[in-house]
Design an enzyme around this catalytic site. Structure first.
Site, PDB file in Angstrom:
ATOM      1  N   THR A 121      18.247   3.058  20.549  1.00 36.75           N
ATOM      2  CA  THR A 121      18.936   2.820  19.276  1.00 36.75           C
ATOM      3  C   THR A 121      19.562   4.129  18.808  1.00 36.75           C
ATOM      4  O   THR A 121      19.017   5.199  19.058  1.00 36.75           O
ATOM      5  CB  THR A 121      17.893   2.355  18.240  1.00 36.75           C
ATOM      6  OG1 THR A 121      17.461   1.064  18.622  1.00 36.75           O
ATOM      7  CG2 THR A 121      18.428   2.320  16.823  1.00 36.75           C
ATOM      8  N   ARG A 178      16.246 -12.890  17.839  1.00 37.56           N
ATOM      9  CA  ARG A 178      15.321 -11.888  17.267  1.00 37.56           C
ATOM     10  C   ARG A 178      16.115 -10.820  16.505  1.00 37.56           C
ATOM     11  O   ARG A 178      17.123 -10.306  16.974  1.00 37.56           O
ATOM     12  CB  ARG A 178      14.512 -11.246  18.389  1.00 37.56           C
ATOM     13  CG  ARG A 178      13.554 -10.136  17.920  1.00 37.56           C
ATOM     14  CD  ARG A 178      14.155  -8.765  18.106  1.00 37.56           C
ATOM     15  NE  ARG A 178      13.199  -7.696  17.847  1.00 37.56           N
ATOM     16  CZ  ARG A 178      13.520  -6.414  17.770  1.00 37.56           C
ATOM     17  NH1 ARG A 178      14.776  -6.046  17.940  1.00 37.56           N
ATOM     18  NH2 ARG A 178      12.622  -5.504  17.525  1.00 37.56           N
ATOM     19  N   THR A 228      14.173   4.676  14.784  1.00 41.71           N
ATOM     20  CA  THR A 228      14.244   4.033  16.094  1.00 41.71           C
ATOM     21  C   THR A 228      12.826   3.694  16.522  1.00 41.71           C
ATOM     22  O   THR A 228      11.876   4.249  15.995  1.00 41.71           O
ATOM     23  CB  THR A 228      14.915   4.960  17.128  1.00 41.71           C
ATOM     24  OG1 THR A 228      14.960   4.285  18.389  1.00 41.71           O
ATOM     25  CG2 THR A 228      14.162   6.261  17.299  1.00 41.71           C
ATOM     26  N   GLY A 229      12.705   2.773  17.473  1.00 39.83           N
ATOM     27  CA  GLY A 229      11.376   2.437  17.984  1.00 39.83           C
ATOM     28  C   GLY A 229      11.086   0.955  17.844  1.00 39.83           C
ATOM     29  O   GLY A 229      12.002   0.141  17.692  1.00 39.83           O
ATOM     30  N   GLY A 289      10.751  -2.289  16.500  1.00 41.51           N
ATOM     31  CA  GLY A 289      11.301  -2.801  15.249  1.00 41.51           C
ATOM     32  C   GLY A 289      10.312  -3.573  14.398  1.00 41.51           C
ATOM     33  O   GLY A 289      10.323  -3.459  13.166  1.00 41.51           O
TER      34      GLY A 289
HETATM   35  N1  ASP Z   1      14.409  -0.369  16.621  1.00 40.51           N
HETATM   36  C1  ASP Z   1      15.154  -1.152  17.573  1.00 40.51           C
HETATM   37  C2  ASP Z   1      14.790  -2.603  17.395  1.00 40.51           C
HETATM   38  O1  ASP Z   1      13.640  -2.922  17.306  1.00 40.51           O
HETATM   39  C3  ASP Z   1      14.948  -0.767  18.990  1.00 40.51           C
HETATM   40  C4  ASP Z   1      14.889   0.706  19.307  1.00 40.51           C
HETATM   41  O2  ASP Z   1      14.951   1.551  18.439  1.00 40.51           O
HETATM   42  O3  ASP Z   1      14.799   1.019  20.480  1.00 40.51           O
HETATM   43  O4  ASP Z   1      15.660  -3.441  17.424  1.00 40.51           O
END
Ligand code: ASP
Length: 291
Positions: free
Chosen positions: A147, A175, A197-198, A200
């Site tokens: 992200t 989703r 990020t991470g 979600g």
């Molecule tokens: N945060 C993003 C999501 O869950 C994914 C990511 O940051 O890698 O859609």
């Protein structure tokens, strides 16, 4: 920003570069759903303190716009901005969001124009490795992150955040992650702005970006970012990262993932790439929730 530009333009310009780069999981090169399609989320938010009022009673003007489940634009962040500037709404999805693109002059593309070779290969590999049914449940852990996000403050003291994503590998169609959810994947307030990020699902439950920004003032941005990520880790055991800027231009960044590619720009020092070490956090007991 060097030429007196504003924070909103700056975060959108930064995020567009990353959306256009197939290396990142946003815009072109986004990860695919179990059905093999791109579904992207993105949002922008800005805040400014109103003149002449200071201290605890300061009024803050905030503006925000976001889109979810879009697949007809190469730069979802431009569509998020169009929602903010051309509608009375904050968050729009699917067909209704695409109609805003037409009205606001955001270029449309075909869904297949967003699919990179690498994303297609990863998708096939995840289906082969896990089986389609299991892949749907396997939405963090080995998931390909990437992200993108940016935060900025300008000479007028306006703060802005922008976040854009293809989501997580193996997600079910429909989703929606944290990236376009105000307070979760981004937030801007009187104290500063943050982008996350991470995983979600965990970021939404922890309201990670709002948590980070609300700690500003009492804490430096660096400590605020670290404490907010630590709290998410404690509550969910999931992996996440956050970048934050306060209204005085001080920066913070923290993550508990394997890596978080981070760079900063300031008018005096130019662009610098940072190596942000993983936060050292206590291991959680086995069985503690992952998301
Ligand atoms: N945060 C993003 C999501 O869950 C994914 C990511 O940051 O890698 O859609």
């Amino acid at each position: 920003l060097r030429g007196g530009g504003n924070a909103l333009e700056a975060v959108i310009a930064a995020v567009m570069v990353l959306e256009d780069d197939a290396l990142f999981n946003a815009g072109y090169g986004s990860v695919l759903t179990t059905a093999g399609r791109v579904e992207m989320d993105a949002a922008v938010m800005m805040a400014r303190r109103l003149r002449g009022i200071s201290g605890a009673s300061a009024r803050v003007e905030v503006r925000a716009g976001g889109v979810v489940l879009v697949n007809r634009v190469r730069n979802p962040i431009l569509l998020a901005r169009a929602v903010m500037e051309h509608t009375a709404h904050v968050l729009m999805g699917g067909a209704g969001a695409h109609r805003i693109a037409r009205a606001a002059g955001v270029p449309l593309c075909r869904p297949e124009d967003l699919v990179s070779l690498r994303a297609r290969q990863r998708w096939k590999a995840s289906l082969v490795a896990l089986g389609a049914a299991k892949a749907a449940a396997h939405i963090d852990g080995d998931a390909h992150h990437g992200t993108v996000g940016a935060v900025a403050v300008d000479a007028q003291g306006v703060v802005a955040a922008a976040t854009s994503t293809g989501g997580v590998t193996g997600k079910r169609p429909g989703r929606i992650g944290d990236s376009a959810i105000i307070g979760a994947g981004l937030f801007a307030g009187g104290g500063g702005a943050a982008s996350a990020t991470g995983a979600g699902e965990a970021i939404i439950k922890a309201a990670l970006c709002r948590d980070t920004v609300m700690r500003l003032g009492r804490l430096s941005p660096q400590v605020a970012a670290a404490r907010a990520v630590a709290r998410l880790h404690q509550a969910t055991g999931a992996q996440a990262g956050v970048i934050v800027v306060d209204r005085n231009g001080r920066l913070g960044y923290a993550h508990n993932a394997d890596a978080m590619e981070t760079a900063l720009f300031d008018p005096a020092g130019g662009i610098r790439y940072l190596v942000v070490p993983q936060l050292k956090l206590p291991r959680l007991r086995a069985g503690t929730g992952r998301r």
